[in-house]
Design a protein around this motif. Structure first.
Motif, PDB file in Angstrom:
ATOM      1  N   ILE A  54       0.848  -1.203   0.000  1.00  0.00           N
ATOM      2  CA  ILE A  54       0.000   0.000   0.000  1.00  0.00           C
ATOM      3  C   ILE A  54       0.877   1.244   0.000  1.00  0.00           C
ATOM      4  O   ILE A  54       0.575   2.241  -0.669  1.00  0.00           O
ATOM      5  CB  ILE A  54      -0.960   0.002   1.198  1.00  0.00           C
ATOM      6  N   GLY A  55       1.978   1.185   0.752  1.00  0.00           N
ATOM      7  CA  GLY A  55       2.913   2.312   0.757  1.00  0.00           C
ATOM      8  C   GLY A  55       3.432   2.620  -0.634  1.00  0.00           C
ATOM      9  O   GLY A  55       3.509   3.781  -1.045  1.00  0.00           O
ATOM     10  N   CYS A  60       3.099   5.782  -5.826  1.00  0.00           N
ATOM     11  CA  CYS A  60       2.681   6.003  -7.212  1.00  0.00           C
ATOM     12  C   CYS A  60       1.614   7.093  -7.287  1.00  0.00           C
ATOM     13  O   CYS A  60       1.585   7.884  -8.236  1.00  0.00           O
ATOM     14  CB  CYS A  60       2.159   4.702  -7.826  1.00  0.00           C
ATOM     15  N   PHE A  61       0.738   7.132  -6.295  1.00  0.00           N
ATOM     16  CA  PHE A  61      -0.241   8.213  -6.152  1.00  0.00           C
ATOM     17  C   PHE A  61       0.500   9.554  -6.148  1.00  0.00           C
ATOM     18  O   PHE A  61       0.150  10.490  -6.877  1.00  0.00           O
ATOM     19  CB  PHE A  61      -1.012   7.999  -4.845  1.00  0.00           C
ATOM     20  N   SER A  65       0.689  12.597  -8.893  1.00  0.00           N
ATOM     21  CA  SER A  65       0.350  13.960  -8.482  1.00  0.00           C
ATOM     22  C   SER A  65       1.471  14.930  -8.832  1.00  0.00           C
ATOM     23  O   SER A  65       1.226  16.042  -9.309  1.00  0.00           O
ATOM     24  CB  SER A  65       0.073  13.976  -6.976  1.00  0.00           C
ATOM     25  N   LEU A  66       2.719  14.495  -8.608  1.00  0.00           N
ATOM     26  CA  LEU A  66       3.878  15.343  -8.917  1.00  0.00           C
ATOM     27  C   LEU A  66       3.919  15.681 -10.400  1.00  0.00           C
ATOM     28  O   LEU A  66       4.040  16.851 -10.789  1.00  0.00           O
ATOM     29  CB  LEU A  66       5.157  14.616  -8.496  1.00  0.00           C
ATOM     30  N   CYS A 109      -0.669   0.143  -9.313  1.00  0.00           N
ATOM     31  CA  CYS A 109       0.355   1.201  -9.277  1.00  0.00           C
ATOM     32  C   CYS A 109       0.254   2.083 -10.523  1.00  0.00           C
ATOM     33  O   CYS A 109       0.259   3.323 -10.441  1.00  0.00           O
ATOM     34  CB  CYS A 109       1.751   0.593  -9.184  1.00  0.00           C
ATOM     35  N   ILE A 110       0.153   1.436 -11.701  1.00  0.00           N
ATOM     36  CA  ILE A 110       0.055   2.178 -12.966  1.00  0.00           C
ATOM     37  C   ILE A 110      -1.268   2.933 -13.043  1.00  0.00           C
ATOM     38  O   ILE A 110      -1.312   4.100 -13.447  1.00  0.00           O
ATOM     39  CB  ILE A 110       0.192   1.211 -14.159  1.00  0.00           C
ATOM     40  N   GLY A 111      -2.352   2.270 -12.626  1.00  0.00           N
ATOM     41  CA  GLY A 111      -3.672   2.892 -12.690  1.00  0.00           C
ATOM     42  C   GLY A 111      -3.788   4.114 -11.808  1.00  0.00           C
ATOM     43  O   GLY A 111      -4.302   5.157 -12.233  1.00  0.00           O
TER      44      GLY A 111
END
Length: 410
Positions: A54-55, A60-61, A65-66, A109-111
């Protein structure tokens, strides 16, 4: 009571109809954003991922965002905030609909990277839109109104989301998120037109004053403060809900109620608080300092005892810190941005929160996994105490710079 009501309403006076329209669209968008506060629970309970996994998903979230905020800032300076906001909402809605069908760790992760890349291009654009549609004296309150809309939606969303999870399913949230994002885009397209810019203003906009945000040392110091404080703040989006469930055995609907408390306090008190702080002429840097201190204390109190009221107290302190820090640090970033570079400056400002997602979630999850929740809260408090000292240093340096600039102007 009538006097209190009039004083409360007076905090909203003088704001443009365009700001109210942006706030309405933002409210609709955020009211439907039920997936994000329950994402860590969804990944554990529905997908069976571990805390370290999850971390990495939340990293990836943050990476999405970056990248999204950087591209959003650049696009805002070239094609304008209106087009960026509308496109981000519409495509983000389609992304939420698609995300629910991904089952693998790497696929998720990709999604999540792709979805947040699209969704967070919205963030620098909305700040620039606030500046474009507001009078200079109303910028801080305009930002506060947008934040009020965000938090009103966010306060309603988790409560409804918790009920939906308990009685229907997690997947229902993705449908609601997707549809509301698309609805917000359609409403914005139908009800708000781009600000008309004269030929003279277009020519002026091409002139870029000052230096790039990456060459402005004081602005980079502000970004460092935002990244470090943001890394601690984002624990309320991932680690804290897990803490509520695993250490205090709270159900999703009760967790939604605690998140509702955050939103409803902001809705009721942020605009009057911002108005009062402006009337006493608190500097934007000192408001940021006090906000960070309140956030730090919200983690420290979690180790007082195991009662539910301590969780409530922690949420109240975090909310107070958010109400003080966020609108004033936003306004400070806009104030430091020279003409022709506001998109780039606000893009970097938004990227600071993205960096917080990249490192904050992963760091928090791994700290809690290895050291336990109690030590994690002490570590977070210590980091925020250091950040508050750095903020005081920024306050001193920035106001010396402002005084020199004002003396030259005279």
């Amino acid at each position: 009571m009538r006097k209190l009501y009039k004083n409360y309403i007076s905090n909203f006076s003088g704001l443009s109809k365009e700001i109210w329209m942006l706030s309405l669209v933002t409210f609709i968008n955020r009211a439907g954003a039920m997936v994000i506060p329950f994402l860590s629970l969804y990944l554990v309970n529905e997908k069976g991922f571990t805390l370290p996994q999850i971390g990495w998903i939340m990293t990836c979230f943050g990476l999405g965002s970056l990248a999204g905020t950087w591209v959003g800032g650049k696009l805002t300076d070239t094609i304008g905030a209106y087009k960026v906001i509308t496109t981000s909402l519409f495509l983000g809605g389609l992304g939420f609909l698609a995300l629910q069908f991904i089952d693998t760790f790497y696929g998720f992760c990709i999604g999540i990277f792709t979805l947040i890349f699209i969704a967070d291009s919205y963030r620098p654009a909305i700040f620039v839109a606030c500046d474009a549609y507001s009078k200079p004296k109303n910028v801080t309150r305009s930002i506060a109104l947008i934040r009020l809309a965000i938090n009103l939606g966010f306060s309603i969303g988790p409560v409804i989301g918790g009920i939906i999870i308990a009685r229907i399913s997690y997947n229902s949230l993705f449908w609601i998120d997707g549809v509301t994002c698309i609805l917000a885009a359609v409403l914005l397209f139908l009800l708000l037109k781009p600000k008309k810019i004269s030929r003279e203003e277009k020519e002026t906009a091409k002139i870029k004053e000052g230096v790039s945000p990456y060459k402005n040392p004081l602005y980079l110091l502000l970004i460092l403060i935002m990244v470090l404080s943001g890394m601690m703040f984002v624990q309320y989006f991932s680690l804290i809900p897990l803490y509520y469930e695993q250490a205090h055995f709270l159900s999703e609907d009760v967790i939604g109620g605690l998140l509702f408390l955050n939103g409803i306090i902001i809705v009721l008190f942020e605009m009057p608080l911002v108005g009062w702080l402006e009337r006493i002429n608190i500097s934007k840097t000192m408001a940021t300092f006090w906000g960070i201190l309140f956030l730090a204390s919200s983690f420290l109190v979690l180790n007082l005892n195991d009662s539910f009221m301590v969780l409530v107290l922690g949420m109240i302190l975090m909310t107070l810190g958010e109400m003080v820090e966020s609108p004033f640090s936003n306004a400070l970033a806009l104030e430091m941005a020279p003409k022709g570079r506001k998109g780039s400056y606000m893009g970097l400002y938004s990227m600071s929160f993205s960096l917080s997602h990249i490192f904050g979630h992963n760091g928090g999850m791994n700290l809690a996994d290895k050291l336990g929740y109690d030590i994690t809260w002490y570590v977070i408090f210590s980091i925020l105490a250091i950040v508050s000292v750095i903020t005081l240093w920024l306050h001193k340096k920035y106001h010396k710079t402002k005084l020199r600039f004002e003396e030259r102007a005279v």
